[in-house]
Design a protein around this motif. Structure first.
Motif, PDB file in Angstrom:
ATOM      1  N   GLN A  72       3.477   5.816   6.143  1.00  0.00           N
ATOM      2  CA  GLN A  72       3.107   5.226   4.867  1.00  0.00           C
ATOM      3  C   GLN A  72       3.144   6.279   3.764  1.00  0.00           C
ATOM      4  OE1 GLN A  72       2.485   1.875   4.883  1.00  0.00           O
ATOM      5  NE2 GLN A  72       3.031   2.034   7.030  1.00  0.00           N
ATOM      6  N   ASP A  73       3.324   5.812   2.517  1.00  0.00           N
ATOM      7  CA  ASP A  73       3.237   6.716   1.386  1.00  0.00           C
ATOM      8  C   ASP A  73       1.800   7.219   1.256  1.00  0.00           C
ATOM      9  OD1 ASP A  73       5.887   6.390   0.754  1.00  0.00           O
ATOM     10  OD2 ASP A  73       5.493   4.677  -0.564  1.00  0.00           O
ATOM     11  N   SER A  74       1.630   8.410   0.715  1.00  0.00           N
ATOM     12  CA  SER A  74       0.300   8.973   0.531  1.00  0.00           C
ATOM     13  C   SER A  74       0.107   9.358  -0.927  1.00  0.00           C
ATOM     14  CB  SER A  74       0.111  10.192   1.445  1.00  0.00           C
ATOM     15  OG  SER A  74       0.231   9.837   2.789  1.00  0.00           O
ATOM     16  N   PRO A  75      -0.127   8.395  -1.837  1.00  0.00           N
ATOM     17  CA  PRO A  75      -0.321   8.708  -3.254  1.00  0.00           C
ATOM     18  C   PRO A  75      -1.609   9.505  -3.429  1.00  0.00           C
ATOM     19  CG  PRO A  75      -0.910   6.427  -2.821  1.00  0.00           C
ATOM     20  CD  PRO A  75      -0.294   6.951  -1.563  1.00  0.00           C
ATOM     21  N   ASP A  94     -10.250  10.320  -6.077  1.00  0.00           N
ATOM     22  CA  ASP A  94     -10.962   9.197  -5.464  1.00  0.00           C
ATOM     23  C   ASP A  94     -12.050   8.700  -6.406  1.00  0.00           C
ATOM     24  OD1 ASP A  94     -11.626   7.295  -3.627  1.00  0.00           O
ATOM     25  OD2 ASP A  94     -12.227   8.695  -2.052  1.00  0.00           O
ATOM     26  N   SER A 120      -6.574   7.373  -4.315  1.00  0.00           N
ATOM     27  CA  SER A 120      -7.022   6.677  -3.106  1.00  0.00           C
ATOM     28  C   SER A 120      -6.816   5.174  -3.285  1.00  0.00           C
ATOM     29  CB  SER A 120      -8.494   6.967  -2.845  1.00  0.00           C
ATOM     30  OG  SER A 120      -9.298   6.303  -3.808  1.00  0.00           O
ATOM     31  N   PRO A 121      -6.700   4.413  -2.197  1.00  0.00           N
ATOM     32  CA  PRO A 121      -6.528   2.960  -2.320  1.00  0.00           C
ATOM     33  C   PRO A 121      -7.646   2.295  -3.128  1.00  0.00           C
ATOM     34  CG  PRO A 121      -5.999   3.667  -0.092  1.00  0.00           C
ATOM     35  CD  PRO A 121      -6.558   4.865  -0.798  1.00  0.00           C
ATOM     36  N   LYS A 122      -8.899   2.715  -2.923  1.00  0.00           N
ATOM     37  CA  LYS A 122      -9.978   2.056  -3.663  1.00  0.00           C
ATOM     38  C   LYS A 122      -9.929   2.404  -5.148  1.00  0.00           C
ATOM     39  CE  LYS A 122     -13.786   5.334  -2.619  1.00  0.00           C
ATOM     40  NZ  LYS A 122     -13.267   6.109  -1.490  1.00  0.00           N
ATOM     41  N   GLN A 177      -7.086   2.939  -6.788  1.00  0.00           N
ATOM     42  CA  GLN A 177      -5.992   2.115  -7.294  1.00  0.00           C
ATOM     43  C   GLN A 177      -6.459   0.689  -7.574  1.00  0.00           C
ATOM     44  OE1 GLN A 177      -2.121   2.444  -5.292  1.00  0.00           O
ATOM     45  NE2 GLN A 177      -2.924   4.201  -4.180  1.00  0.00           N
ATOM     46  N   ARG A 178      -7.237   0.134  -6.647  1.00  0.00           N
ATOM     47  CA  ARG A 178      -7.742  -1.226  -6.847  1.00  0.00           C
ATOM     48  C   ARG A 178      -8.692  -1.288  -8.045  1.00  0.00           C
ATOM     49  NH1 ARG A 178      -7.827  -0.942  -1.083  1.00  0.00           N
ATOM     50  NH2 ARG A 178     -10.031  -0.346  -1.124  1.00  0.00           N
ATOM     51  N   ARG A 221     -17.641  -1.190  -5.947  1.00  0.00           N
ATOM     52  CA  ARG A 221     -17.300  -1.349  -4.534  1.00  0.00           C
ATOM     53  C   ARG A 221     -18.423  -0.759  -3.691  1.00  0.00           C
ATOM     54  NH1 ARG A 221     -12.810  -2.956  -2.753  1.00  0.00           N
ATOM     55  NH2 ARG A 221     -12.984  -1.744  -0.839  1.00  0.00           N
ATOM     56  N   LYS A 231      -5.953  15.063  -4.183  1.00  0.00           N
ATOM     57  CA  LYS A 231      -6.324  13.654  -4.080  1.00  0.00           C
ATOM     58  C   LYS A 231      -7.313  13.337  -5.190  1.00  0.00           C
ATOM     59  CE  LYS A 231      -8.818  10.481  -0.955  1.00  0.00           C
ATOM     60  NZ  LYS A 231      -9.566  10.388   0.320  1.00  0.00           N
TER      61      LYS A 231
END
Length: 581
Positions: free
Chosen positions: A22-25, A140, A28-30, A32-33, A317, A138
């Motif tokens: 998978q890509d690792s931007p 976050d 973090s996914p959270k 991005q959301r 979140r 990273k």
């Protein structure tokens, strides 16, 4: 193929290979959301994690060791050994990196040497530009939190003196039950009070330090991490209330004979206001980590933390029960790093025990930490308080670890210099336990944080049958102290070769682990990557039976999951570790 826990190396290999496809931007996914749901100009609280500590690490390590306070030096000496006093976690954030980030954000909140990260307020566009910097690893989202406090009893003034104990030197008044339940009076009678032990209180602020039960306290330092000043009580126009910290401080360190006596009334205290109670008691985790690093630099032996992180405001979140795995919450990683510095971290389990779903947990971070002493609550009869949060952790460990009285606990008022109140919560079983640990450390000044944790668990009233309601049970302070004094607090030698969980985990400098060797023999220890390839040999020599300790300093490896493997007498055991550069 060996196994550790219920996870096979083959399974981990599949997970690892899947993840690497998978890509690792850098977002973090959270994060991005979260950005996707916010206006472009909205300020975002974020952690910016850096790739390294810069150059000249040996020189920086030497400087870090030179700046240790005498108490911090002694604490690390007994917990880490002479040749492992400091590591990369103790090196400050690179100054050039910090200045570059500072110019690109709205506000810098804190910088963390432990996390090698900077906490900031910035817009999405600013964070996008920062992500392009080569030294940024990273970015976050910062979580927010609330104090774990169920509806308390009403404030009640107790004007009269009530002597409940006749057989001890001190008169505990209405605080007798909470002390006697955990066998503190016997330690007080032996002359112990916590003297010489430094305890850091991380809480919501501390009003009314002039209270008759608090005005004797030896306070080393104070810091408000919410409003960035040295005043930890309420000030006009500032965020956060100072009541909760007053309560927990009085429970651990109060002293007014015939009224209130805390276990560690003779200790030295560091007071850190980390909780912003102005907005439904929500505050970022970075305050806690910044306060823990500050306490470490001042030589704190113990952190007593009656705060927790799980449910958050609408639109934020929240951490889920699945996140309570000892490795997800940033505050838990910070607490584990504090433990790896030799600090005994004592934390409330939380007060959501009544809301548990079948098979779930209601813990609050950092109470899910493997090396955090997590405390549940009982009432005056010794039965579990219904609000006390329960385990297990998401990865199957028993939590809480121990328990103390947390219902109708007697404490000082935050608004009157001679009044007293009672309140409920694991917020108060926590300082009772931390205060007991201070007495144990005073009686056994050479003991490590892990030895104190083991002794408290092994002598608690449910030690033979620990569960996820009260862990090993109600602590017995004098029995734990005596066990350490007898030299019998090393982990028992298993009948099988066994590698225990390392700490800290994840880590990026060095990590410590123990293994149990049931019979003498030639021992080989090595580290393998998830593909089964050996990356480093740690040991190859004869050893006698017993519980052994080993430190792993990685050499030229990348971030990822690794397996520490120990082989002896035809047996093989392993343990998963996570290395983060």
């Amino acid at each position: 193929m060996f196994k550790y826990g219920k996870i096979t190396v083959g399974f981990l290999l599949l997970v690892f290979l899947s993840a690497t496809t998978q890509d690792s931007p850098k977002f973090s996914p959270k994060l991005q959301r979260f950005i996707g749901a916010q206006p472009v100009s909205e300020s975002i609280s974020a952690w910016i994690f850096l790739a390294d500590k810069g150059k000249s690490l040996s020189k920086k390590l030497h400087s870090a060791e030179e700046t240790l306070t005498p108490n911090a030096y002694q604490r690390r000496l007994r917990n880490r050994g002479l040749y492992n006093l400091v590591d990369e976690f103790d090196i400050p954030v690179n100054g050039d990196y910090f200045r570059e980030i500072q110019q690109r954000v709205l506000k810098v909140r804190h910088k963390s040497r432990w996390l090698n990260a900077v906490s900031v307020e910035a817009t999405a566009g600013m964070l996008t530009g920062i992500a392009a910097l080569p030294f940024v690893a990273k970015i976050d989202l910062v979580f927010k939190t609330n104090l774990p406090a169920p509806a308390p009893l009403e404030e009640i003034s107790f004007p009269g003196k009530q002597s409940l104990n006749k057989s001890f030197t001190l008169d505990y008044g209405e605080s007798f039950t909470q002390n006697n339940m955990i066998n503190v009076p016997l330690l007080h009678d032996s002359g112990l009070s916590g003297e010489g032990v430094i305890i850091a209180m991380l809480d919501a602020g501390f009003n009314n330090l002039q209270h008759e039960a608090l005005d004797h306290l030896d306070i080393l330092a104070t810091r408000d991490f919410v409003n960035n000043d040295a005043n930890v009580d309420d000030e006009p126009g500032q965020a956060g209330s100072g009541s909760h910290g007053t309560y927990t401080l009085s429970v651990i360190g109060g002293f007014q004979e015939g009224r209130l006596i805390g276990p560690a009334y003779g200790a030295t205290f560091i007071l850190a206001k980390t909780e912003n109670t102005a907005s439904e008691r929500n505050v970022e985790e970075d305050n806690w980590i910044a306060a823990a690093e500050w306490a470490d630099s001042l030589g704190a032996d113990i952190i007593s933390s009656s705060v927790g992180y799980s449910d958050f405001d609408s639109g934020q979140r929240s951490y889920t029960p699945e996140n309570m795995d000892g490795q997800t919450a940033i505050v838990t990683i910070g607490a584990e790093l504090a433990a790896s510095r030799g600090i005994l971290v004592v934390n409330s389990a939380g007060n959501e025990g009544s809301n548990v779903s079948p098979g779930g947990n209601t813990l609050v971070a950092p109470g899910d930490g493997a090396n955090v002493l997590t405390v549940g609550a009982v009432g005056s009869t010794g039965l579990r308080a219904s609000f006390s949060s329960i385990g297990p952790t998401a990865d199957g460990r028993i939590k809480p670890d121990v328990a103390a009285m947390g219902a109708a606990v007697f404490m000082a008022s935050a608004s009157n210099t001679s009044n007293y109140i009672t309140r409920n919560g694991t917020s108060f079983s926590c300082p009772l336990t931390a205060g007991s640990a201070a007495l144990i450390l005073e009686a056994n000044p050479g003991s490590t944080n892990q030895q104190i944790i083991s002794a408290l668990k092994e002598t608690a009233n449910n030690a033979q049958n620990p569960d996820n309601f009260l862990g090993w049970g109600i602590i017995d302070a004098i029995a734990a102290s005596n066990l350490i004094g007898s030299g019998s607090i090393l982990p028992p030698v298993s009948d099988e070769l066994e590698v225990l969980q390392n700490f800290p985990n994840p880590f990026n400098g060095s990590t410590t682990f123990q293994y149990s060797l049931p019979q003498p023999g030639n021992v080989k220890a090595a580290v393998y990557n998830i593909r089964g390839q050996k990356v480093q040999t740690l040991l190859n020599r004869f050893q006698s039976s017993g519980t052994r300790t080993m430190i792993w300093n990685p050499e030229n490896i990348s971030s990822g999951i690794y397996i520490i493997v120990v082989a002896a007498n035809g047996k093989v055991a392993g343990q998963k570790v996570v290395y983060v550069r």
